[in-house]
Design an enzyme around this catalytic site. Structure first.
Site, PDB file in Angstrom:
ATOM      1  N   GLY A 113       0.845  -1.187   0.000  1.00 34.11           N
ATOM      2  CA  GLY A 113       0.000   0.000   0.000  1.00 34.11           C
ATOM      3  C   GLY A 113       0.881   1.237   0.000  1.00 34.11           C
ATOM      4  O   GLY A 113       2.041   1.178   0.424  1.00 34.11           O
ATOM      5  N   GLN A 153       3.089   9.978   1.248  1.00 33.24           N
ATOM      6  CA  GLN A 153       4.428   9.379   1.320  1.00 33.24           C
ATOM      7  C   GLN A 153       5.330   9.784   0.167  1.00 33.24           C
ATOM      8  O   GLN A 153       6.544   9.646   0.254  1.00 33.24           O
ATOM      9  CB  GLN A 153       4.325   7.844   1.376  1.00 33.24           C
ATOM     10  CG  GLN A 153       3.676   7.350   2.668  1.00 33.24           C
ATOM     11  CD  GLN A 153       3.490   5.847   2.638  1.00 33.24           C
ATOM     12  OE1 GLN A 153       2.495   5.350   2.133  1.00 33.24           O
ATOM     13  NE2 GLN A 153       4.455   5.103   3.154  1.00 33.24           N
ATOM     14  N   CYS A 188       5.979  -0.316   7.181  1.00 32.85           N
ATOM     15  CA  CYS A 188       5.621   0.859   6.380  1.00 32.85           C
ATOM     16  C   CYS A 188       6.825   1.247   5.542  1.00 32.85           C
ATOM     17  O   CYS A 188       7.947   1.256   6.055  1.00 32.85           O
ATOM     18  CB  CYS A 188       5.226   2.010   7.311  1.00 32.85           C
ATOM     19  SG  CYS A 188       4.830   3.524   6.439  1.00 32.85           S
ATOM     20  N   LEU A 189       6.594   1.562   4.271  1.00 32.56           N
ATOM     21  CA  LEU A 189       7.706   1.961   3.406  1.00 32.56           C
ATOM     22  C   LEU A 189       8.379   3.237   3.902  1.00 32.56           C
ATOM     23  O   LEU A 189       9.524   3.491   3.572  1.00 32.56           O
ATOM     24  CB  LEU A 189       7.214   2.146   1.962  1.00 32.56           C
ATOM     25  CG  LEU A 189       6.737   0.869   1.251  1.00 32.56           C
ATOM     26  CD1 LEU A 189       6.157   1.205  -0.115  1.00 32.56           C
ATOM     27  CD2 LEU A 189       7.869  -0.138   1.125  1.00 32.56           C
ATOM     28  N   HIS A 205      -4.268   1.651   7.655  1.00 39.38           N
ATOM     29  CA  HIS A 205      -2.896   2.187   7.702  1.00 39.38           C
ATOM     30  C   HIS A 205      -2.727   3.324   6.682  1.00 39.38           C
ATOM     31  O   HIS A 205      -2.194   4.391   7.009  1.00 39.38           O
ATOM     32  CB  HIS A 205      -1.930   1.022   7.423  1.00 39.38           C
ATOM     33  CG  HIS A 205      -0.488   1.389   7.331  1.00 39.38           C
ATOM     34  ND1 HIS A 205       0.463   0.894   8.186  1.00 39.38           N
ATOM     35  CD2 HIS A 205       0.179   2.195   6.474  1.00 39.38           C
ATOM     36  CE1 HIS A 205       1.652   1.391   7.862  1.00 39.38           C
ATOM     37  NE2 HIS A 205       1.501   2.180   6.820  1.00 39.38           N
ATOM     38  N   GLU A 206      -3.203   3.104   5.446  1.00 39.99           N
ATOM     39  CA  GLU A 206      -2.995   4.108   4.385  1.00 39.99           C
ATOM     40  C   GLU A 206      -3.824   5.370   4.626  1.00 39.99           C
ATOM     41  O   GLU A 206      -3.342   6.473   4.376  1.00 39.99           O
ATOM     42  CB  GLU A 206      -3.304   3.521   3.004  1.00 39.99           C
ATOM     43  CG  GLU A 206      -2.458   2.322   2.585  1.00 39.99           C
ATOM     44  CD  GLU A 206      -0.963   2.524   2.767  1.00 39.99           C
ATOM     45  OE1 GLU A 206      -0.476   3.665   2.644  1.00 39.99           O
ATOM     46  OE2 GLU A 206      -0.266   1.534   3.058  1.00 39.99           O
ATOM     47  N   HIS A 261      -2.126   7.688   6.932  1.00 41.45           N
ATOM     48  CA  HIS A 261      -1.100   8.533   6.304  1.00 41.45           C
ATOM     49  C   HIS A 261      -1.685   9.859   5.834  1.00 41.45           C
ATOM     50  O   HIS A 261      -1.046  10.910   5.948  1.00 41.45           O
ATOM     51  CB  HIS A 261      -0.491   7.823   5.086  1.00 41.45           C
ATOM     52  CG  HIS A 261       0.621   6.876   5.416  1.00 41.45           C
ATOM     53  ND1 HIS A 261       1.780   7.265   6.059  1.00 41.45           N
ATOM     54  CD2 HIS A 261       0.769   5.552   5.170  1.00 41.45           C
ATOM     55  CE1 HIS A 261       2.588   6.211   6.194  1.00 41.45           C
ATOM     56  NE2 HIS A 261       1.988   5.163   5.672  1.00 41.45           N
TER      57      HIS A 261
HETATM   58 NI    NI Z   1       2.791   3.229   5.577  1.00 40.91          NI
END
Ligand code: NI
Length: 168
Positions: free
Chosen positions: A46, A51, A93-94, A135-136, A139
């Protein structure tokens, strides 16, 4: 499609609250394509526009489960599904590389959004997709999964990532 660089915690730009998208136009579709490309390039499941330093409410997800297509959601909103339970799952998480931790999330959520054509879309998500979408959307509100951890643990992660960046 362009692979965009992904902001890393504790970059303050990850804390910005994203603005709703007024119209799903070619620019938004380009953003969706870039998000998907950047997510696949990093091996994530995701990615939120926040991000890649674009502060509009757009997320993509691909949890690679049979029968599930890659998802692109514009202005996503979710609610717990009736009977959903809060469960703890390990997440990564990236934007917080190489860190995994358990976070409480609803087991099932009802999601509403616009699709890449600007059409309203509603879906019920469970298991990994439910976690991913919670989660997304976090963000987009400037929230990271490390915010669910204790301040001491979050500080340890911040230090570790800072050191990694000096070494790299
Ligand atoms: Ni993330």
């Amino acid at each position: 499609m362009t692979v965009r660089s992904i902001l890393a915690f504790p970059d303050p730009r990850l804390r910005r609250r994203a603005a709703p998208v007024a119209r799903v136009d070619n620019k938004i579709r380009q953003l969706i394509d870039d998000l998907l490309e950047s997510m696949y390039a990093s091996g994530g499941i995701g990615l939120a526009a926040t991000q890649i330093d674009v502060h509009q409410r757009v997320v993509v997800a691909d949890v690679s489960e049979p029968g599930l297509e890659p998802l692109a959601l514009v202005n996503p909103k979710w609610n717990p599904a009736p009977g959903a339970e809060v469960q703890r799952h390990e997440e990564g998480c990236l934007s917080v590389p190489e860190v995994r931790a358990e976070v409480p999330r609803y087991s099932r959520v009802l999601v509403e959004a616009l699709d890449r054509d600007g059409q309203p879309l509603a879906l019920e998500a469970d298991s990994l997709l439910a976690i991913c979408l919670q989660h997304e959307t976090d963000h987009l509100d400037g929230k990271l999964f490390v915010d669910y951890l204790s301040p001491v643990k979050r500080e340890m992660i911040r230090d570790r990532l800072r050191k990694q960046r000096y070494v790299a």
